[in-house]
Structures are given as structure tokens and as C-alpha cells.
Design a protein around this motif. Structure first.
Motif, PDB file in Angstrom:
ATOM      1  N   TYR A 208      41.160  30.345  44.510  1.00 56.48           N
ATOM      2  CA  TYR A 208      41.948  29.386  43.767  1.00 56.48           C
ATOM      3  C   TYR A 208      42.928  30.691  42.877  1.00 56.48           C
ATOM      4  O   TYR A 208      44.131  30.432  43.068  1.00 56.48           O
ATOM      5  CB  TYR A 208      41.570  28.544  42.623  1.00 56.48           C
ATOM      6  N   LEU A 209      42.441  31.722  42.111  1.00 54.05           N
ATOM      7  CA  LEU A 209      42.996  32.552  41.433  1.00 54.05           C
ATOM      8  C   LEU A 209      43.974  33.296  42.517  1.00 54.05           C
ATOM      9  O   LEU A 209      45.258  33.335  42.005  1.00 54.05           O
ATOM     10  CB  LEU A 209      42.033  33.414  41.085  1.00 54.05           C
ATOM     11  N   VAL A 210      43.531  33.698  43.701  1.00 56.54           N
ATOM     12  CA  VAL A 210      44.407  34.618  44.724  1.00 56.54           C
ATOM     13  C   VAL A 210      45.661  33.534  45.375  1.00 56.54           C
ATOM     14  O   VAL A 210      46.545  33.969  45.625  1.00 56.54           O
ATOM     15  CB  VAL A 210      43.280  35.433  45.540  1.00 56.54           C
ATOM     16  N   LYS A 211      44.987  32.482  46.044  1.00 55.90           N
ATOM     17  CA  LYS A 211      45.800  31.687  46.692  1.00 55.90           C
ATOM     18  C   LYS A 211      46.606  30.576  46.200  1.00 55.90           C
ATOM     19  O   LYS A 211      47.382  30.012  46.612  1.00 55.90           O
ATOM     20  CB  LYS A 211      44.832  30.867  47.740  1.00 55.90           C
ATOM     21  N   GLY A 212      46.111  30.332  44.767  1.00 59.56           N
ATOM     22  CA  GLY A 212      47.000  29.312  44.149  1.00 59.56           C
ATOM     23  C   GLY A 212      46.498  27.742  44.677  1.00 59.56           C
ATOM     24  O   GLY A 212      47.368  26.807  44.271  1.00 59.56           O
ATOM     25  N   LYS A 213      45.394  27.837  45.495  1.00 57.23           N
ATOM     26  CA  LYS A 213      44.960  26.479  46.126  1.00 57.23           C
ATOM     27  C   LYS A 213      43.489  26.223  46.001  1.00 57.23           C
ATOM     28  O   LYS A 213      42.632  27.362  45.970  1.00 57.23           O
ATOM     29  CB  LYS A 213      45.322  26.166  47.662  1.00 57.23           C
ATOM     30  N   HIS A 214      43.066  25.011  45.968  1.00 56.61           N
ATOM     31  CA  HIS A 214      41.531  24.932  45.735  1.00 56.61           C
ATOM     32  C   HIS A 214      41.142  24.997  47.117  1.00 56.61           C
ATOM     33  O   HIS A 214      41.679  24.045  48.135  1.00 56.61           O
ATOM     34  CB  HIS A 214      41.228  23.689  45.241  1.00 56.61           C
ATOM     35  N   TYR A 215      39.885  25.474  47.341  1.00 58.62           N
ATOM     36  CA  TYR A 215      39.314  25.644  48.653  1.00 58.62           C
ATOM     37  C   TYR A 215      37.907  25.147  48.510  1.00 58.62           C
ATOM     38  O   TYR A 215      37.248  25.791  47.644  1.00 58.62           O
ATOM     39  CB  TYR A 215      39.393  26.933  49.419  1.00 58.62           C
ATOM     40  N   GLU A 216      37.242  24.486  49.437  1.00 60.65           N
ATOM     41  CA  GLU A 216      35.910  24.246  49.406  1.00 60.65           C
ATOM     42  C   GLU A 216      35.187  25.183  50.473  1.00 60.65           C
ATOM     43  O   GLU A 216      35.504  24.779  51.787  1.00 60.65           O
ATOM     44  CB  GLU A 216      35.539  22.720  49.741  1.00 60.65           C
TER      45      GLU A 216
END
Length: 219
Positions: A208-216
Motif C-alpha cells: 500500500y505504501l509503495v503502490k498506493g493500493k491495497h493488496y491481499e
């Protein structure tokens, strides 16, 4: 010192605090398993008594981050970095809580011989400590490639957890008088499995920090 330089300096300080918190939590978890395996009640008691050190470090990080949010009003990546730092610190504090729980189980078990082989618990400990150590490094370096690898390792811990619980249930069925110890060792396995989950949580926060999106990362 200009505003930006001051912010970056303060952010580095918070990262150092997070690093110290992480090292302490990981070391405490490792020591709790040592205490369990060696029937070391004194070490287990020390882990419980010193839990406030981990809690205090998380509180200090929270205070620093809130102050930076209030004074600097960061935007975009800087804002994500601070929010993620709060969450990661909480994950590491929870690892410390699980270490305390394991120490309590070590005290309950006392000097009694183990009713089941503990090889799987030792392996779960090794894999979990490795995950936490590596995700800490990946977090500081903002390395999402390593973060993905760490999340994949959680599957191995989950498999070990399932296998070990099945073994313990079998022992409990064959030896009903040992059900209390079987239950205690099952809790220990659960605490290790949950600690590994927190390593995965931190890996997801790094994405989330690097991509700006939430990933599971562990579906």
C-alpha cells in the motif's frame, strides 16, 4: 533546518523506533519458545514482566506519528508512510502480546514432559521468526519484491499449523488425561500462526505504501 529536512529527519527517527520495536518483539517471541521448550519458568516470567517495554515503544511511535501528522500536514506518499508506520508498529506489538501468551503457557506446562513431538512447533518458530525478520528489512527498504516472497511463506506456516493441530488432537484422543497439555500446545501453535499472519499484514501495508493500493497477498 528547512521544513522538509526537519520532516525527513523526524521520519527517520520514527523508522528507527519502529526498527527497535520490531527487534524487541521478534526477540521476545523467540525467547518465549525457548522458555517453553526448556521448561524455563523464570524466563517466561521475565517475558511477562517486561511486556510493558514493547507497549511503551508502540505508544511512543503513535505519539510521534500523530505529532507529525498535526504539525507537518503531509500529503500523498508521506501521509501513507506515516499511517502505514502506525499499523506496522501495532502488528509488531501484537507479536509481543503473543510472546507473552506463549510465556504464560510455558508457566502452565511447568516441568512436565511433552506428550507429543514438538518438532513442528520448533519449525513453526523458525519460519515465523524468519518471516518477521525479513519483512522488517523489506519494510525499512521499501522492497515489495521481498515483501511478496515473505507473504508466500505464510502458506508453509499455515500447513505446519494444520498438521500439528491434527497430531495434537490425535494425542488427546489417545490420552484423554493429557488433554490439558494438548490444549496448551495448541494455543502455542495458534500464537505462532497468528504472528506469521502479522508479518503478512506488514507486507501488505508495504505494498500500500509503495503502490498506493491495497493488496491481499495471501488469498
Amino acid at each position: 533546518m528547512v521544513v522538509r529536512e526537519k520532516f525527513e529527519h523526524d521520519l527517520r527517527d520514527v523508522q528507527e523506533q519502529f526498527l527497535a520495536l520490531s527487534k524487541l518483539a521478534i526477540s521476545t517471541l523467540n525467547n518465549s519458545i525457548d522458555a517453553l521448550l526448556s521448561h524455563d519458568v523464570d524466563t517466561a516470567l521475565s517475558i511477562i514482566e517486561n511486556d510493558y517495554h514493547i507497549n511503551r515503544r508502540e505508544e511512543e511511535i503513535n505519539d510521534r506519528v500523530i505529532l507529525l501528522l498535526a504539525k507537518q500536514q503531509p500529503v500523498a506518499t508521506d501521509l501513507r508512510r506515516l499511517i502505514v508506520m502506525l499499523k506496522a508498529a501495532h502488528d509488531m506489538e501484537r507479536v509481543g502480546d503473543y510472546a507473552v501468551n506463549i510465556a504464560k503457557e510455558a508457566i502452565r506446562l511447568g516441568k512436565a514432559d511433552f506428550v507429543a513431538p514438538i518438532k513442528n512447533i520448533e519449525e513453526m518458530r523458525t519460519r515465523t521468526i524468519n518471516m518477521l525478520t525479513e519483512v522488517m528489512k523489506a519494510f525499512i527498504e521499501e522492497d515489495i519484491v521481498e515483501a511478496r516472497k515473505i507473504a508466500e511463506l505464510d502458506d508453509h506456516v499455515d500447513q505446519l499449523y494444520g498438521q500439528t493441530i491434527q497430531q495434537l488432537l490425535h494425542v488427546g484422543t489417545e490420552n484423554p488425561q493429557m488433554l490439558s497439555q494438548v490444549t496448551q500446545l495448541s494455543f502455542v501453535c495458534r500464537y505462532l500462526e497468528r504472528s506469521a499472519d502479522h508479518a503478512t499484514n506488514i507486507a501488505e501495508q508495504l505494498f500500500y505504501l509503495v503502490k498506493g493500493k491495497h493488496y491481499e497477498l495471501n488469498n
